[in-house]
Write a protein that holds these residues in place. Structure first.
Motif, PDB file in Angstrom:
ATOM      1  N   TYR A  60      -2.686   4.827  -7.596  1.00 13.49           N
ATOM      2  CA  TYR A  60      -2.410   3.954  -6.454  1.00 13.49           C
ATOM      3  C   TYR A  60      -3.295   2.721  -6.490  1.00 13.49           C
ATOM      4  O   TYR A  60      -4.521   2.821  -6.472  1.00 13.49           O
ATOM      5  CB  TYR A  60      -2.657   4.724  -5.160  1.00 13.49           C
ATOM      6  N   ASP A  89      -2.663  -1.792  -5.407  1.00 16.98           N
ATOM      7  CA  ASP A  89      -1.753  -2.912  -5.187  1.00 16.98           C
ATOM      8  C   ASP A  89      -1.818  -3.907  -6.341  1.00 16.98           C
ATOM      9  O   ASP A  89      -1.029  -4.837  -6.404  1.00 16.98           O
ATOM     10  CB  ASP A  89      -2.047  -3.608  -3.854  1.00 16.98           C
ATOM     11  N   ARG A 141      -3.543  -0.740 -12.187  1.00 13.87           N
ATOM     12  CA  ARG A 141      -2.709   0.419 -12.524  1.00 13.87           C
ATOM     13  C   ARG A 141      -2.554   0.550 -14.037  1.00 13.87           C
ATOM     14  O   ARG A 141      -2.665   1.649 -14.592  1.00 13.87           O
ATOM     15  CB  ARG A 141      -1.343   0.333 -11.850  1.00 13.87           C
ATOM     16  N   GLU A 201       3.133   5.698 -10.654  1.00 14.62           N
ATOM     17  CA  GLU A 201       2.446   4.542 -10.086  1.00 14.62           C
ATOM     18  C   GLU A 201       2.970   4.230  -8.698  1.00 14.62           C
ATOM     19  O   GLU A 201       4.172   4.291  -8.455  1.00 14.62           O
ATOM     20  CB  GLU A 201       2.646   3.309 -10.977  1.00 14.62           C
ATOM     21  N   CYS A 202       2.032   3.891  -7.793  1.00  7.22           N
ATOM     22  CA  CYS A 202       2.377   3.489  -6.433  1.00  7.22           C
ATOM     23  C   CYS A 202       1.574   2.257  -6.056  1.00  7.22           C
ATOM     24  O   CYS A 202       0.394   2.157  -6.381  1.00  7.22           O
ATOM     25  CB  CYS A 202       2.046   4.584  -5.436  1.00  7.22           C
ATOM     26  N   GLU A 231       1.043   2.363   0.516  1.00  9.56           N
ATOM     27  CA  GLU A 231       0.543   3.573   1.164  1.00  9.56           C
ATOM     28  C   GLU A 231       1.644   4.576   1.508  1.00  9.56           C
ATOM     29  O   GLU A 231       1.474   5.779   1.239  1.00  9.56           O
ATOM     30  CB  GLU A 231      -0.241   3.198   2.418  1.00  9.56           C
ATOM     31  N   VAL A 250       2.538   6.619  -1.497  1.00 10.90           N
ATOM     32  CA  VAL A 250       1.473   7.542  -1.886  1.00 10.90           C
ATOM     33  C   VAL A 250       1.555   8.809  -1.044  1.00 10.90           C
ATOM     34  O   VAL A 250       1.513   9.921  -1.578  1.00 10.90           O
ATOM     35  CB  VAL A 250       0.079   6.892  -1.727  1.00 10.90           C
ATOM     36  N   LEU A 310      -7.061   6.760  -6.890  1.00  9.98           N
ATOM     37  CA  LEU A 310      -6.825   5.770  -5.852  1.00  9.98           C
ATOM     38  C   LEU A 310      -7.827   4.625  -5.962  1.00  9.98           C
ATOM     39  O   LEU A 310      -9.032   4.862  -6.075  1.00  9.98           O
ATOM     40  CB  LEU A 310      -6.947   6.414  -4.469  1.00  9.98           C
ATOM     41  N   THR A 340      -7.548  -1.451  -2.725  1.00 12.88           N
ATOM     42  CA  THR A 340      -6.149  -1.746  -2.428  1.00 12.88           C
ATOM     43  C   THR A 340      -5.999  -2.243  -0.995  1.00 12.88           C
ATOM     44  O   THR A 340      -6.663  -1.768  -0.085  1.00 12.88           O
ATOM     45  CB  THR A 340      -5.290  -0.495  -2.664  1.00 12.88           C
ATOM     46  N   GLY A 366      -7.857   2.881  -0.828  1.00 11.45           N
ATOM     47  CA  GLY A 366      -7.828   4.239  -1.341  1.00 11.45           C
ATOM     48  C   GLY A 366      -8.714   5.208  -0.589  1.00 11.45           C
ATOM     49  O   GLY A 366      -8.425   6.394  -0.514  1.00 11.45           O
TER      50      GLY A 366
END
Length: 138
Positions: free
Chosen positions: A12, A14, A19, A41-42, A45, A48, A62, A66, A71
């Motif tokens: 996780y 952004d 990532r 991958e995320c 939120e 996740v 995490l 982000t 995280g």
């Protein structure tokens, strides 16, 4: 657990570059005694929480930086609310964030900049822990 199985690791952040860096550090198999890794991958939120609640994630990595939901807060919520929550590794940017990582109930912490061997070893340890403690066997 055999090395023929697959374990899912949620990543996780952004930041697509973060990532990618995590994905590269973990690789397909972070240790010879472990199964192959499938990376999920995320960047948001809600996604996740959806994945963590699904019971299909074995380890989560995490990013503490982000935005808008860091995280650390995601980790704390997951540890409080997700049944059989998988082990969580937090990536923190500042040494002073260590107390927040402790508050978040994360199982492990790695600093930025990411050192690939440190992250791979940390994820491998969490994968081993998960394989021995998972409540709902696959």
């Amino acid at each position: 657990m055999s090395t023929d199985d697959t374990m899912r690791v949620l990543v996780y952040s952004d930041d697509a570059a973060t990532r990618a860096e995590v994905r590269a550090a973990i690789g397909r198999r972070p240790a010879a005694d472990l199964p192959l890794v499938e990376i999920v991958e995320c960047a948001t939120e809600p996604k996740v929480h959806q994945w963590l609640s699904s019971g299909e994630i074995d380890v989560a990595v995490l990013d503490g930086e982000t935005q808008p939901a860091g995280g650390m807060g995601v980790s704390r919520q997951a540890k409080d609310e997700v049944y059989d929550c998988p082990p969580i590794c937090l990536i923190i940017a500042r040494r002073d964030d260590r107390w927040l990582a402790d508050w978040s109930k994360a199982d492990a912490v790695v600093p930025q900049p990411i050192e690939p061997m440190v992250l791979a070893d940390t994820v491998a340890d969490l994968m081993r822990r998960r394989s021995s403690t998972r409540l709902n066997a696959k």
